[in-house]
Design a protein around this motif. Structure first.
Motif, mmCIF file in Angstrom:
data_model
loop_
_atom_site.group_PDB
_atom_site.id
_atom_site.type_symbol
_atom_site.label_atom_id
_atom_site.label_comp_id
_atom_site.label_asym_id
_atom_site.label_seq_id
_atom_site.Cartn_x
_atom_site.Cartn_y
_atom_site.Cartn_z
ATOM 1 N N GLY A 283 0.901 -1.404 0.088
ATOM 2 C CA GLY A 283 -0.186 0.023 0.430
ATOM 3 C C GLY A 283 0.387 1.108 0.337
ATOM 4 N N VAL A 284 2.050 1.373 1.030
ATOM 5 C CA VAL A 284 2.821 2.239 0.632
ATOM 6 C C VAL A 284 3.608 2.890 -0.524
ATOM 7 N N ARG A 285 4.068 1.168 -1.185
ATOM 8 C CA ARG A 285 4.997 1.548 -2.274
ATOM 9 C C ARG A 285 3.748 2.501 -3.297
ATOM 10 N N PHE A 286 2.658 1.293 -3.574
ATOM 11 C CA PHE A 286 1.897 1.242 -4.087
ATOM 12 C C PHE A 286 1.194 3.208 -4.512
ATOM 13 N N ALA A 287 0.514 3.659 -3.074
ATOM 14 C CA ALA A 287 0.143 5.119 -3.060
ATOM 15 C C ALA A 287 1.695 5.979 -3.734
ATOM 16 N N ALA A 288 2.386 6.022 -2.805
ATOM 17 C CA ALA A 288 4.023 6.667 -3.397
ATOM 18 C C ALA A 288 3.667 7.031 -5.129
ATOM 19 N N LEU A 289 3.682 5.951 -5.722
ATOM 20 C CA LEU A 289 3.264 5.544 -7.557
ATOM 21 C C LEU A 289 2.337 6.536 -7.923
ATOM 22 N N ALA A 290 1.601 5.920 -6.974
ATOM 23 C CA ALA A 290 -0.205 6.860 -7.694
ATOM 24 C C ALA A 290 -0.499 7.809 -7.117
ATOM 25 N N SER A 291 0.565 8.631 -6.372
ATOM 26 C CA SER A 291 0.860 10.366 -6.303
ATOM 27 C C SER A 291 1.527 11.089 -6.891
ATOM 28 N N CYS A 292 2.291 10.460 -7.424
ATOM 29 C CA CYS A 292 3.271 10.922 -9.003
ATOM 30 C C CYS A 292 2.775 10.993 -10.261
ATOM 31 N N LYS A 293 1.548 10.003 -9.737
ATOM 32 C CA LYS A 293 0.302 10.295 -11.643
ATOM 33 C C LYS A 293 -0.544 10.931 -10.980
ATOM 34 N N GLY A 294 -0.361 11.326 -10.227
ATOM 35 C CA GLY A 294 -1.738 12.715 -9.698
ATOM 36 C C GLY A 294 -2.873 12.219 -9.027
ATOM 37 N N LEU A 295 -2.911 10.692 -9.270
ATOM 38 C CA LEU A 295 -4.022 10.473 -8.419
ATOM 39 C C LEU A 295 -4.395 10.057 -7.276
ATOM 40 N N ILE A 296 -3.345 10.627 -6.100
ATOM 41 C CA ILE A 296 -3.994 10.485 -4.709
ATOM 42 C C ILE A 296 -2.809 11.545 -4.258
ATOM 43 N N ASP A 297 -3.552 12.421 -3.210
ATOM 44 C CA ASP A 297 -2.910 13.084 -2.078
ATOM 45 C C ASP A 297 -2.017 12.830 -1.520
ATOM 46 N N LEU A 298 -0.754 12.402 -1.505
ATOM 47 C CA LEU A 298 0.098 11.155 -0.539
ATOM 48 C C LEU A 298 -0.237 11.856 0.775
ATOM 49 N N GLU A 299 0.119 13.299 1.260
ATOM 50 C CA GLU A 299 0.294 13.963 2.776
ATOM 51 C C GLU A 299 -0.741 13.369 3.217
ATOM 52 N N LYS A 300 -1.667 13.738 2.703
ATOM 53 C CA LYS A 300 -3.346 13.460 3.203
ATOM 54 C C LYS A 300 -3.452 11.752 3.810
#
Length: 358
Positions: A283-300
């Motif tokens: 999940g952590v790695r998936f979220a990091a990658l998704a944030s770079c694609k602008g799909l989620i707000d990683l900090e939130k």
């Protein structure tokens, strides 16, 4: 050898005239007795022999496939072995272990020169569904020289298109017996799952085989996004299990999955629950990658999960940061080590991790 054949013929003579149904039951008993459970042996032999004594039939557990087939053909040469396999659907039939499955395949190989009749095991749901599941469990993972689905008349064409060449590279299918290209198999597994057999151990193992083998291939498909969303709504557990298994062997799967989600409107909507449901390391790695694609707000997302899961999530984030910075140091100190694209993305997101109050 000759003594065994004579004993086998003598015992089989108790059941004359031999027909396909009777031989199927005899084969089923011998297959079942490949286990070490002696109480099962006694009960099955007693049920089979009826008024005869089970003691007379105890030698059946020692027959090999060659002996059984030779003796059977001497007594009933006209038996149809395809029909015999179709009659394995009877009360008490069960494959207890891999040795029992191999024995059954050896029996058919000695009896017939053709391929095993797939319609016998995945043409429809058996009355003895647990017996069918036990057989399919070993069939899907067997090496092709033991059992294959390659001769299936109904192949899953959406996967076939990607078995050849994808991006000029061969796609290697983990299961060379073509199990997951057999449409009849996939359909009967779905039907079994709908009939309350999904909770059984064997059925769960089959679902795991399906997800692990099929989902990585689907993600090679440029049109896979619609199927992924459909699978999420039909059976999210299969999708999650397959995704996690795929990511554990090939981290690039994450990028392919995110690309598939981006292609259609509803793809993004499943991303958030998937991030919440997969294990923290992924999940952590998936979220990091998704944030770079602008799909989620990683900090939130990090703040929310830290509040919800406390120390367990915190420890995984620390492990992630250690791993990322250690990899960066290796690249810096070794001029022959080229930076990994995924590691670079992780390194870029590490500053966001450090912003969040741990």
């Amino acid at each position: 050898m000759q003594d065994n054949i004579s004993q086998c013929q003598e015992i089989l003579s108790l059941f004359l005239p031999l027909d396909e149904v009777t031989i199927a039951r005899i084969v089923g008993v011998i297959v079942r007795t490949q286990s070490d459970d002696k109480s099962v042996h006694s009960k099955l032999l007693a049920d089979l022999c009826g008024n005869n004594t089970s003691e007379d039939l105890s030698q059946m557990t020692e027959w090999d496939a060659d002996t059984l087939i030779y003796a059977t053909k001497q007594l009933a040469p006209e038996l149809n072995w395809v029909t015999i396999m179709e009659n394995l659907d009877h009360e008490g039939f069960y494959i207890p272990n891999e040795a029992a499955f191999y024995f059954l395949m050896s029996v058919y190989k000695h009896a017939s020169q053709g391929h095993f009749p797939l319609r016998a095991i995945c043409g429809s749901i058996w009355k003895n569904a647990e017996g069918q599941i036990s057989l399919l469990k070993y069939a899907v993972s067997a090496p092709p020289e033991v059992f294959t689905f390659a001769h299936s008349g109904r192949q899953l064409s959406v996967l076939q298109a990607y078995v050849g060449v994808v991006n000029d590279h061969k796609v290697q299918i983990e299961h060379a017996n073509h199990a997951w290209l057999c449409l009849d198999l996939l359909e009967v597994l779905c039907q079994l799952a709908e009939r309350d057999h999904a909770s059984s151990t064997a059925s769960n193992l089959l679902q795991q085989e399906v997800s692990s083998a099929v989902i990585p291939i689907l993600l090679q498909n440029a049109d896979a996004s619609g199927m992924i969303v459909h699978l999420w709504h039909v059976n999210p557990n299969i999708l999650l299990r397959g995704l996690v298994d795929a990511m554990s062997t090939d981290p690039k799967i994450m990028s392919r999955f995110l690309a598939a989600c981006q292609e259609i409107k509803f793809g993004i909507t499943i991303l958030s629950p998937i991030l919440d449901m997969i294990p923290y390391p992924f999940g952590v790695r998936f979220a990091a990658l998704a944030s770079c694609k602008g799909l989620i707000d990683l900090e939130k997302w990090l703040s929310s999960n830290l509040n919800a899961y406390k120390d367990a999530f915190y420890e995984e984030c620390i492990e992630f940061l250690k791993e990322v910075h250690l990899a960066a140091q290796v690249v810096t100190s070794n001029h022959f080590c080229s930076p990994n694209a995924l590691r670079t993305i992780y390194l870029e997101t590490s500053s966001t991790f450090l912003k969040v109050p741990f």
